[in-house]
Design an enzyme around this catalytic site. Sequence first.
Site, PDB file in Angstrom:
ATOM      1  N   CYS A 170       0.825  -1.208   0.000  1.00  0.00           N
ATOM      2  CA  CYS A 170       0.000   0.000   0.000  1.00  0.00           C
ATOM      3  C   CYS A 170       0.866   1.268   0.000  1.00  0.00           C
ATOM      4  CB  CYS A 170      -0.985  -0.074   1.156  1.00  0.00           C
ATOM      5  SG  CYS A 170      -2.439   0.925   0.842  1.00  0.00           S
ATOM      6  N   HIS A 185      -3.532  -5.060   1.749  1.00  0.00           N
ATOM      7  CA  HIS A 185      -3.003  -5.457   3.059  1.00  0.00           C
ATOM      8  C   HIS A 185      -3.336  -6.919   3.341  1.00  0.00           C
ATOM      9  CE1 HIS A 185      -2.094  -1.365   4.567  1.00  0.00           C
ATOM     10  NE2 HIS A 185      -3.092  -1.023   3.787  1.00  0.00           N
ATOM     11  N   GLU A 222      -1.742  -8.502   5.732  1.00  0.00           N
ATOM     12  CA  GLU A 222      -1.492  -8.616   7.179  1.00  0.00           C
ATOM     13  C   GLU A 222      -2.725  -8.258   8.001  1.00  0.00           C
ATOM     14  OE1 GLU A 222      -0.526  -6.249   5.244  1.00  0.00           O
ATOM     15  OE2 GLU A 222      -0.865  -4.340   6.245  1.00  0.00           O
TER      16      GLU A 222
HETATM   17  N1  GLN Z   1      -3.370   6.394   0.772  1.00  0.00           N
HETATM   18  C1  GLN Z   1      -2.171   6.100   1.524  1.00  0.00           C
HETATM   19  C2  GLN Z   1      -0.965   6.847   0.959  1.00  0.00           C
HETATM   20  O1  GLN Z   1      -1.079   7.505  -0.017  1.00  0.00           O
HETATM   21  C3  GLN Z   1      -1.879   4.613   1.525  1.00  0.00           C
HETATM   22  C4  GLN Z   1      -2.932   3.895   2.333  1.00  0.00           C
HETATM   23  C5  GLN Z   1      -2.418   2.646   2.995  1.00  0.00           C
HETATM   24  O2  GLN Z   1      -1.227   2.407   3.084  1.00  0.00           O
HETATM   25  N2  GLN Z   1      -3.343   1.866   3.506  1.00  0.00           N
HETATM   26  O3  GLN Z   1       0.078   6.763   1.482  1.00  0.00           O
END
Ligand code: GLN
Length: 199
Positions: free
Chosen positions: A79, A173, A175
Site C-alpha cells: 500500500c 493489506h 497482514e
Molecule cells: N493512501 C495512503 C498513501 O497515499 C496509503 C494507504 C495505505 O497504506 N493503507 O500513502
Amino acid sequence: MGPIGVLCLQGDFREHLAVLERLGIPSVRVRNAKDLIGISGLIIPGGESTVIDKLSKIYELRDLIRQLMSQGLPVFGTCAGLIMLSDRFTGGPADQESFGGLNVTVSRNAFGSQTDSFETTLNFTGIGKPITVAFIRAPLVTELGEGVEVLASLEDGKIVGVRQGNLLGISFHPEVTGVTEVHKYFVDMCKTANFVSSN
Ligand code: GLN
C-alpha cells in the site's frame, strides 16, 4: 540468512512484525541506519506515504535504503509501501518523493477514501490458493514499465501486485486479514537472493 527488517516509522508495522512471528521468521524494527545492518530483506508497511517519505529523510534512512535496494536487498512494499517503491506516482503533494526502484506508475488513493475500503479475494501468482485481503485507501498500478511482472489483478483487470527482480509491491493489506502467504512468498525471495546488508 539475516532477519527481515520492518520499517517502523509510521503505519501498520506491528501487523507485519506479527505475521513474520507467526511464520517463525526473525525480524528487526528499522528506525535508524544501524538497524539496517545484517538484514536480508525489508518490509515497507502501509500507512501514509507522505509521512513515511518525510520521516525516512529525517531519520537518514532514505539514501541508505535506496543504495541497498540497488545492491539487491529484497524489499516488499504494501500500500503506502508500494507508493514508496514506485518510480512514478500521481495524486501526491508536489514535494512528495518515493524511494523508487519499481518501474511503474502508481495512482494514490485510486479506490477512494477510507470509507471506500473493502475486502476481496484474489489470485496471486506463486500462491496456490486465493487470498482474502483488504484495500484501505489503496493505490493502483496505472502503468507498467519494462521488466515488471504482474502477480495479482482484480477481476476487472486492475493491477494490484507487481514484482521486478528483488522488489515486490502490492496495493493491498494481507497482514490485516491474517493472510501469511504473501509474506511467505517474500521470505522465499529473500532466501533465494541470499543478500545480507553490510551497512
Ligand atoms: N493512501 C495512503 C498513501 O497515499 C496509503 C494507504 C495505505 O497504506 N493503507 O500513502
